[in-house]
Design an enzyme around this catalytic site. Structure first.
Site, PDB file in Angstrom:
ATOM      1  N   GLU A 164      64.235 -12.698 -64.174  1.00 35.36           N
ATOM      2  CA  GLU A 164      65.438 -13.029 -64.937  1.00 35.36           C
ATOM      3  C   GLU A 164      65.136 -13.093 -66.428  1.00 35.36           C
ATOM      4  OE1 GLU A 164      64.730 -15.993 -66.495  1.00 35.36           O
ATOM      5  OE2 GLU A 164      62.947 -16.060 -65.223  1.00 35.36           O
ATOM      6  N   GLY A 320      58.690 -15.921 -66.883  1.00 38.56           N
ATOM      7  CA  GLY A 320      59.847 -15.347 -66.206  1.00 38.56           C
ATOM      8  C   GLY A 320      59.709 -13.839 -66.148  1.00 38.56           C
ATOM      9  N   GLU A 321      60.848 -13.149 -66.181  1.00 36.58           N
ATOM     10  CA  GLU A 321      60.902 -11.676 -66.175  1.00 36.58           C
ATOM     11  C   GLU A 321      60.452 -11.059 -64.854  1.00 36.58           C
ATOM     12  OE1 GLU A 321      58.649  -9.991 -69.383  1.00 36.58           O
ATOM     13  OE2 GLU A 321      59.546 -11.286 -70.918  1.00 36.58           O
ATOM     14  N   GLY A 322      60.052 -11.875 -63.875  1.00 38.38           N
ATOM     15  CA  GLY A 322      59.493 -11.316 -62.652  1.00 38.38           C
ATOM     16  C   GLY A 322      58.005 -11.043 -62.758  1.00 38.38           C
TER      17      GLY A 322
END
Length: 360
Positions: A164, A320-322
């Site tokens: 995300e 975050g960001e995966g």
């Protein structure tokens, strides 16, 4: 879930040319993946990371965030152009990256091929003064998340991780976790993208005010209403993505703090709908998920303990960001590879000490 299949998988794992349990968590992963795919010979096909991006109205106030709201759109552009950490890790591990505009307060007019446009709105409303979104918008976002995963699966992917991007989304995740678990807001409130001590105190006070305003203590078992009060479009869309991925028996990697909050929403929906949908035999969605890592964000370790799950990695990350899911993906492949390719004691002609008869 077939107990016979579980016994077959465990026997195959135990009979590999190694002491029983010597591959540790990889053995647990191999068993779990085999059960997910309902086979003794699982495969990983076209693994994906999908990053959902959305803006939060509360971020315009600066009360809970160190960076301005505009950074969400700027980072989405960075994803599109290949310059973010998640791009680096996806390239390294040959993962397909898809970025989703779930509700960024920006028009991406260039229409790049690697951006999925699924915008529900130009960011949520400020939940300090009003609900973040309508119930209709929450349902719409969930449905769009389901559809995105359905299309990715239809193209051949069976292993997926979600990430995300959204300035202010640690605050939404904190409120969601507090409402569902019944634990105080302070248990989950962290520094996000880098708040100092004074800013952190302001964030805590603000979120406690929001919690009381929306009576979130009454919404722990009403996930759609909870989303509408304090959620984000990217969190709602990710929740729908989890639901569809489990329905399609995909291997699902859970990233960090916000991704776990979205899973909790999805799980609450699953429990409410279990009598008429999804996969029989799974008690909760967490049975079907692999938790990639422990985020350094305050509260993530607490929520993982609350869920009774053990993450694969602990690297003190909080990006975050995966990114955690991307780094854990090779471990998933290793678990599948040893299950399928490693010789058994019988095939290799190696004596198995556990099966030998002791000398008289």
């Amino acid at each position: 879930m077939s107990s016979n299949l579980q016994q077959q998988l465990q026997q195959i794992i135990d009979n590999k040319t190694k002491p029983r349990g010597a591959l540790g968590r990889l053995e647990e992963l191999a068993l779990q993946i085999g059960l997910i795919q309902q086979t003794t010979r699982p495969v990983i096909q076209q693994p994906h990371i999908v990053v959902f991006a959305g803006d939060h109205g509360i971020a315009k106030t600066g009360l809970v965030n160190a960076y301005p709201q505009e950074v969400t759109a700027q980072m989405v552009l960075n994803f599109i152009h290949g310059g973010a950490a998640i791009n680096v890790f996806c390239r390294q591990h040959q993962l397909t990256l898809r970025v989703v505009d779930a509700g960024v307060n920006f028009d991406f007019t260039s229409n790049p091929t690697n951006l999925i446009t699924a915008k529900v709105g130009y960011g949520t409303k400020n939940y300090l003064t009003e609900p973040a979104m309508s119930v209709y918008d929450a349902i719409q976002a969930i449905d769009k998340g389901r559809n995105i995963v359905n299309q990715i699966a239809a193209a051949g992917c069976n292993c997926i991780g979600f990430g995300e991007m959204g300035i202010g989304n640690t605050s939404a995740a904190t409120l969601i976790m507090s409402a569902i678990t019944g634990l105080p807001v302070t248990e989950f409130t962290g520094r996000g993208a880098g708040l100092n001590n004074e800013q952190l105190e302001t964030k805590i006070n603000t979120l406690q005010q929001v919690f009381e305003k929306h009576a979130l203590n009454t919404l722990g078992e009403q996930p759609i209403e909870l989303l509408s009060r304090v959620g984000g479009f990217e969190i709602a869309m990710m929740a729908g993505a989890y639901l569809e991925a489990v329905k399609l028996k995909m291997i699902v990697l859970v990233d960090g703090f916000i991704a776990t909050a979205a899973l909790m929403i999805a799980n609450a929906i699953y429990i409410a709908e279990k009598h008429r949908t999804l996969v029989s035999g799974w008690t909760t969605l967490t049975d079907h998920c692999i938790f990639a890592h422990t985020s350094q964000e305050a509260g993530h370790e607490k929520i993982l303990k609350h869920l009774g799950v053990s993450p694969l990695l602990s690297l003190s990350m909080r990006l975050g960001e995966g990114t955690g899911a991307a780094l854990a993906m090779p471990m998933i492949q290793s678990a599948v590879n040893f299950l399928n390719e490693m010789a058994s004691f019988e095939s290799a002609g190696v004596s198995n000490a556990e099966h030998q008869t002791p000398n008289a």
